[in-house]
Design an enzyme around this catalytic site. Structure first.
Site, PDB file in Angstrom:
ATOM      1  N   LYS A 169       0.839  -1.205   0.000  1.00 42.81           N
ATOM      2  CA  LYS A 169       0.000   0.000   0.000  1.00 42.81           C
ATOM      3  C   LYS A 169       0.874   1.255   0.000  1.00 42.81           C
ATOM      4  O   LYS A 169       2.068   1.192   0.284  1.00 42.81           O
ATOM      5  CB  LYS A 169      -0.904  -0.019   1.237  1.00 42.81           C
ATOM      6  CG  LYS A 169      -0.143   0.002   2.562  1.00 42.81           C
ATOM      7  CD  LYS A 169      -1.068  -0.269   3.748  1.00 42.81           C
ATOM      8  CE  LYS A 169      -0.297  -0.246   5.059  1.00 42.81           C
ATOM      9  NZ  LYS A 169      -1.138  -0.660   6.204  1.00 42.81           N
ATOM     10  N   TYR A 171      14.454  30.538   7.209  1.00 44.12           N
ATOM     11  CA  TYR A 171      13.359  31.319   7.786  1.00 44.12           C
ATOM     12  C   TYR A 171      13.504  31.507   9.293  1.00 44.12           C
ATOM     13  O   TYR A 171      13.807  30.549  10.014  1.00 44.12           O
ATOM     14  CB  TYR A 171      12.019  30.643   7.505  1.00 44.12           C
ATOM     15  CG  TYR A 171      11.614  30.667   6.045  1.00 44.12           C
ATOM     16  CD1 TYR A 171      11.625  31.847   5.308  1.00 44.12           C
ATOM     17  CD2 TYR A 171      11.231  29.500   5.408  1.00 44.12           C
ATOM     18  CE1 TYR A 171      11.245  31.857   3.971  1.00 44.12           C
ATOM     19  CE2 TYR A 171      10.848  29.501   4.070  1.00 44.12           C
ATOM     20  CZ  TYR A 171      10.865  30.690   3.362  1.00 44.12           C
ATOM     21  OH  TYR A 171      10.499  30.692   2.042  1.00 44.12           O
TER      22      TYR A 171
HETATM   23  C1  LIG Z   1      -0.317  -1.643   6.855  1.00 41.04           C
HETATM   24  C2  LIG Z   1      -0.891  -2.915   7.280  1.00 41.04           C
HETATM   25  C3  LIG Z   1      -0.064  -4.037   7.445  1.00 41.04           C
HETATM   26  C4  LIG Z   1       1.437  -3.970   7.397  1.00 41.04           C
HETATM   27  O1  LIG Z   1       1.895  -3.363   8.598  1.00 41.04           O
HETATM   28  P1  LIG Z   1       3.444  -3.212   8.916  1.00 41.04           P
HETATM   29  O2  LIG Z   1       3.466  -2.714  10.310  1.00 41.04           O
HETATM   30  O3  LIG Z   1       3.964  -2.198   7.939  1.00 41.04           O
HETATM   31  O4  LIG Z   1       4.059  -4.526   8.735  1.00 41.04           O
HETATM   32  C5  LIG Z   1      -0.672  -5.246   7.727  1.00 41.04           C
HETATM   33  N1  LIG Z   1      -2.031  -5.333   7.841  1.00 41.04           N
HETATM   34  C6  LIG Z   1      -2.833  -4.261   7.729  1.00 41.04           C
HETATM   35  C7  LIG Z   1      -4.301  -4.412   7.899  1.00 41.04           C
HETATM   36  C8  LIG Z   1      -2.300  -3.015   7.454  1.00 41.04           C
HETATM   37  O5  LIG Z   1      -3.109  -1.951   7.352  1.00 41.04           O
END
Ligand SMILES: *Cc1c(COP(=O)(O)O)cnc(C)c1O
Length: 397
Positions: A42, A274
């Site tokens: 993702k 800044y």
């Molecule tokens: C993002 C996510 C993962 C992976 O999590 P990590 O901590 O990056 O390993 C697994 N399951 C779900 C439902 C997630 O949203």
């Protein structure tokens, strides 16, 4: 149209392959069962680039890919990725029919979602492969155990009608990064109860899955049939207080580098960037790094006034070989750039390479160091890296 940009993220696909192999090793301990690996890709593969990262993960042994968004799952199929894909986050009105046409498994986390999946299956004349999401204690998405029996009655009826196949029960942990936290085992107990309910109701489960990266690496009890690591695929530690990447058999895949856009001598007492949050303590040389918060460089990584130890911002590696040194962001991070105090007599020139973070092998900073400096987690450092920073792939097949 030019794609020129004076900075880039190098993504080492060899590291992703080897990280997935290491995770698959963790998922096949000396228990009676071997869990498969779903590489979570993702958020553009945590900023590393969806398709190249997904392909490398598959080459490393991932038999499943996971995405939060439907568009990400469809982009994987459009890119020619085969194998199982699960996607899980959507609201009413989502294009579920397109998912079914693309043979993507879909999470169902609420009664309305089952209704929409069933309608899509009927409309497209397909059998939807669904994973029932159970809220075992995270308090986020998913059906509570109380709501599950009634939900399963409807799901099994849809299965009998040939519209869906209940292939998975799944859930997500609230304290996976604290393996001995009492909620972890409590969630596993609720999960086991949910699995029993589903099987009693008539589901023939292919996969039960609960573990993210942290649980994959630290807690075999949570592995079940499939583990879902994300962060660790990219070589970062999900448990930085317990172990770093090397101890976990991982290697960070991303190196963020930039070329100095300006190098110039300034006198002592020069206010930098800044609001002059940093003032040079001596005659020195400043270097401008052409990356800023528009590129995902956290403004919280800005460097305050020169303490006895120098600027206090996030670390940046300057130079190479024995003369390499780690400096800290001097003054405010701006939208497109920030400044380094290269030190009196510095020999750097415009165009020279600096490294914001990488695998740390040469003693240079890592994404975890940036997370610490910005008081966040390494997930946020790589996923926020902006679109305008080119990704350059190393180790392509
Ligand atoms: C993002 C996510 C993962 C992976 O999590 P990590 O901590 O990056 O390993 C697994 N399951 C779900 C439902 C997630 O949203």
């Amino acid at each position: 149209m030019s794609t020129y940009f004076p900075a880039r993220a190098l993504v080492d696909l060899t590291a992703i392959r080897s990280n997935v192999r290491a995770l698959a090793g963790h998922a096949a301990p000396s228990l009676d069962r071997t869990a498969q690996v779903m590489a979570v890709v993702k958020a553009d593969a945590y900023g590393h680039g969806l398709l190249p990262s997904a392909r490398a993960a598959v080459q490393g042994g991932a038999t499943w890919l996971g995405t939060a968004q439907i568009a990400e799952a469809l982009a994987l199929r459009a890119g020619g990725v085969t194998g199982r894909i699960l996607t899980w986050l959507y609201a009413p009105g989502a294009p579920l029919g397109d998912l079914l046409d693309a043979d993507v498994d879909v999470s169902v986390a609420a009664p309305w979602a089952l209704d929409e999946v069933v309608a899509a299956a009927r409309e497209r004349n397909r059998v939807a492969r669904v994973h029932v999401k159970v809220d075992t204690g995270l308090g986020r998405n998913g059906l509570t155990l109380d709501a599950l029996p009634a939900f399963l009655t409807g799901a099994v009826a849809a299965q009998s009608a040939g519209l869906v196949e209940i292939v998975g029960i799944w859930s997500h942990l609230a304290f996976a990064d604290d393996p001995v936290h009492p909620t972890v085992l409590a969630q596993a107990d609720v999960f086991d109860a949910a699995v029993r309910l589903a099987e009693q109701a008539g589901a023939h489960l292919e996969v039960r899955h609960l573990a993210n990266s942290a649980a994959t690496l630290t807690n075999p009890r949570m592995h079940y049939d499939l583990v879902r690591p994300g962060l660790a695929v990219y070589g970062l530690s999900p448990v930085p207080d317990l172990a770093g990447p090397t101890e976990l058999g991982l290697r960070p895949a991303m190196t963020l580098e930039a070329q100095l856009a300006t190098v110039k001598a300034v006198p002592a007492g020069t206010g930098v960037s800044y609001a002059h949050a940093y003032t040079t303590p001596a005659d020195t040389v400043l270097g401008v790094v052409p990356l800023g918060y528009a590129d995902g460089i956290p403004r919280h990584a800005s460097g305050g006034p020169a303490a006895a130890t120098g600027p206090t911002g996030a670390p940046v590696r300057v130079g190479a070989g024995p003369t390499a040194r780690t400096l800290r962001v001097a003054g405010r991070v701006c939208m497109d750039q920030f400044v380094l105090d290269l030190g009196p007599g510095a020999q750097e020139q415009a165009g020279d390479r600096v490294v914001l973070f990488g695998d740390g092998a040469d003693g240079g900073p890592t994404a975890q160091d940036w997370a610490d400096a910005a008081q966040t987690i390494s997930y946020e450092i790589t996923t926020r890296l902006g679109d305008r920073v080119p990704r350059v792939y190393l180790g392509e097949d």
